[in-house]
Design a protein around this motif. Structure first.
Motif, PDB file in Angstrom:
ATOM      1  N   GLY A 140       0.747  -1.234  -0.024  1.00 41.05           N
ATOM      2  CA  GLY A 140      -0.107  -0.055   0.035  1.00 41.05           C
ATOM      3  C   GLY A 140       1.121   1.093  -0.188  1.00 41.05           C
ATOM      4  O   GLY A 140       2.045   1.109  -0.124  1.00 41.05           O
ATOM      5  N   PRO A 141       0.387   2.595   0.064  1.00 40.54           N
ATOM      6  CA  PRO A 141       0.958   3.574   0.117  1.00 40.54           C
ATOM      7  C   PRO A 141       2.089   3.770   0.960  1.00 40.54           C
ATOM      8  O   PRO A 141       1.876   3.257   2.188  1.00 40.54           O
ATOM      9  CB  PRO A 141      -0.177   4.696   0.230  1.00 40.54           C
ATOM     10  CG  PRO A 141      -1.336   3.883   0.041  1.00 40.54           C
ATOM     11  CD  PRO A 141      -1.333   2.588   0.473  1.00 40.54           C
ATOM     12  N   VAL A 142       2.926   4.236   0.741  1.00 35.61           N
ATOM     13  CA  VAL A 142       4.383   4.541   1.590  1.00 35.61           C
ATOM     14  C   VAL A 142       3.900   5.604   2.427  1.00 35.61           C
ATOM     15  O   VAL A 142       3.642   6.872   2.053  1.00 35.61           O
ATOM     16  CB  VAL A 142       5.668   4.899   0.954  1.00 35.61           C
ATOM     17  CG1 VAL A 142       6.830   5.466   1.633  1.00 35.61           C
ATOM     18  CG2 VAL A 142       6.255   3.839  -0.161  1.00 35.61           C
ATOM     19  N   MET A 144       2.221  10.937   0.344  1.00 41.57           N
ATOM     20  CA  MET A 144       2.146  11.373   1.710  1.00 41.57           C
ATOM     21  C   MET A 144       1.029  12.486   1.737  1.00 41.57           C
ATOM     22  O   MET A 144       0.386  12.728   2.729  1.00 41.57           O
ATOM     23  CB  MET A 144       3.432  11.808   2.295  1.00 41.57           C
ATOM     24  CG  MET A 144       4.304  10.645   2.587  1.00 41.57           C
ATOM     25  SD  MET A 144       5.876  11.021   3.135  1.00 41.57           S
ATOM     26  CE  MET A 144       6.549   9.421   3.584  1.00 41.57           C
ATOM     27  N   LEU A 145       1.193  13.437   0.654  1.00 36.24           N
ATOM     28  CA  LEU A 145       0.215  14.919   0.763  1.00 36.24           C
ATOM     29  C   LEU A 145      -1.108  14.096   0.255  1.00 36.24           C
ATOM     30  O   LEU A 145      -2.086  14.777   1.023  1.00 36.24           O
ATOM     31  CB  LEU A 145       0.845  15.685  -0.435  1.00 36.24           C
ATOM     32  CG  LEU A 145       1.965  16.505  -0.260  1.00 36.24           C
ATOM     33  CD1 LEU A 145       2.241  17.246  -1.438  1.00 36.24           C
ATOM     34  CD2 LEU A 145       1.873  17.438   1.002  1.00 36.24           C
ATOM     35  N   ARG A 146      -1.368  13.099  -0.328  1.00 37.55           N
ATOM     36  CA  ARG A 146      -2.704  12.546  -0.406  1.00 37.55           C
ATOM     37  C   ARG A 146      -3.244  12.179   0.754  1.00 37.55           C
ATOM     38  O   ARG A 146      -4.466  12.239   0.806  1.00 37.55           O
ATOM     39  CB  ARG A 146      -2.588  11.432  -1.515  1.00 37.55           C
ATOM     40  CG  ARG A 146      -2.879  12.027  -2.934  1.00 37.55           C
ATOM     41  CD  ARG A 146      -2.995  10.854  -4.067  1.00 37.55           C
ATOM     42  NE  ARG A 146      -1.761  11.188  -4.983  1.00 37.55           N
ATOM     43  CZ  ARG A 146      -0.734  10.300  -5.362  1.00 37.55           C
ATOM     44  NH1 ARG A 146      -1.029   9.090  -4.899  1.00 37.55           N
ATOM     45  NH2 ARG A 146      -0.061  10.686  -6.052  1.00 37.55           N
ATOM     46  N   LEU A 147      -2.316  11.431   1.607  1.00 35.62           N
ATOM     47  CA  LEU A 147      -2.745  10.678   2.922  1.00 35.62           C
ATOM     48  C   LEU A 147      -2.991  11.816   3.769  1.00 35.62           C
ATOM     49  O   LEU A 147      -3.369  11.308   4.903  1.00 35.62           O
ATOM     50  CB  LEU A 147      -1.789   9.556   3.067  1.00 35.62           C
ATOM     51  CG  LEU A 147      -1.682   8.335   2.308  1.00 35.62           C
ATOM     52  CD1 LEU A 147      -0.471   7.718   2.669  1.00 35.62           C
ATOM     53  CD2 LEU A 147      -3.039   7.595   2.301  1.00 35.62           C
ATOM     54  N   LYS A 148      -2.435  12.957   3.694  1.00 32.85           N
ATOM     55  CA  LYS A 148      -2.545  13.952   4.686  1.00 32.85           C
ATOM     56  C   LYS A 148      -1.607  13.699   5.844  1.00 32.85           C
ATOM     57  O   LYS A 148      -1.861  13.881   7.025  1.00 32.85           O
ATOM     58  CB  LYS A 148      -3.727  14.363   4.974  1.00 32.85           C
ATOM     59  CG  LYS A 148      -4.503  14.913   3.591  1.00 32.85           C
ATOM     60  CD  LYS A 148      -5.937  15.555   4.011  1.00 32.85           C
ATOM     61  CE  LYS A 148      -6.447  16.270   2.571  1.00 32.85           C
ATOM     62  NZ  LYS A 148      -7.727  16.871   2.597  1.00 32.85           N
TER      63      LYS A 148
END
Length: 114
Positions: free
Chosen positions: A63-65, A110-114
């Motif tokens: 999944g996302p880092v 990371m910006l997308r995940l806030k």
């Protein structure tokens, strides 16, 4: 979590500690084999396409880092008069620009995940 430069030293110790804490961890390695018991992806941080491919592979697995440990580095210490331009460029491109490349790539997710 992604740990560029995780096959030995501090990167390996951090990767193993996070795995023991229950985190999903991928480590990058430039040559040889990944560390035993860790998910490894081949990556040369001096090449943006290689870094992007490593993120893509790590994200497909875990999944996302969400955490990046920009640890990849080389040492080619010499007296300044003996250090070649190629060695200096290699150190700067790996240790400084390589960290910038992986941080830039990580920041998108990371910006997308806030």
């Amino acid at each position: 979590m992604l740990v560029p430069g995780g096959p030995r030293g501090l990167g390996l110790a951090l990767a193993r500690a996070f795995v023991e804490a229950g985190d999903n961890v991928a480590v990058t390695y430039r040559s040889g084999d990944p560390p035993e018991g860790l998910f490894g992806v081949r990556c040369d941080v001096t090449d943006a396409e290689s870094g992007d491919a490593a993120f893509t592979e790590a994200e497909a697995k875990h999944g996302p880092v969400e955490v990046l440990v920009a640890n990849a580095g080389v040492t080619k210490d010499q007296l300044i008069l003996r250090m070649s331009d190629d060695d200096f460029t290699s150190v700067v491109d790996t240790n400084l620009a390589g960290s910038w490349r992986v941080a830039k790539r990580a920041s998108k997710g990371m910006l997308r995940l806030k």
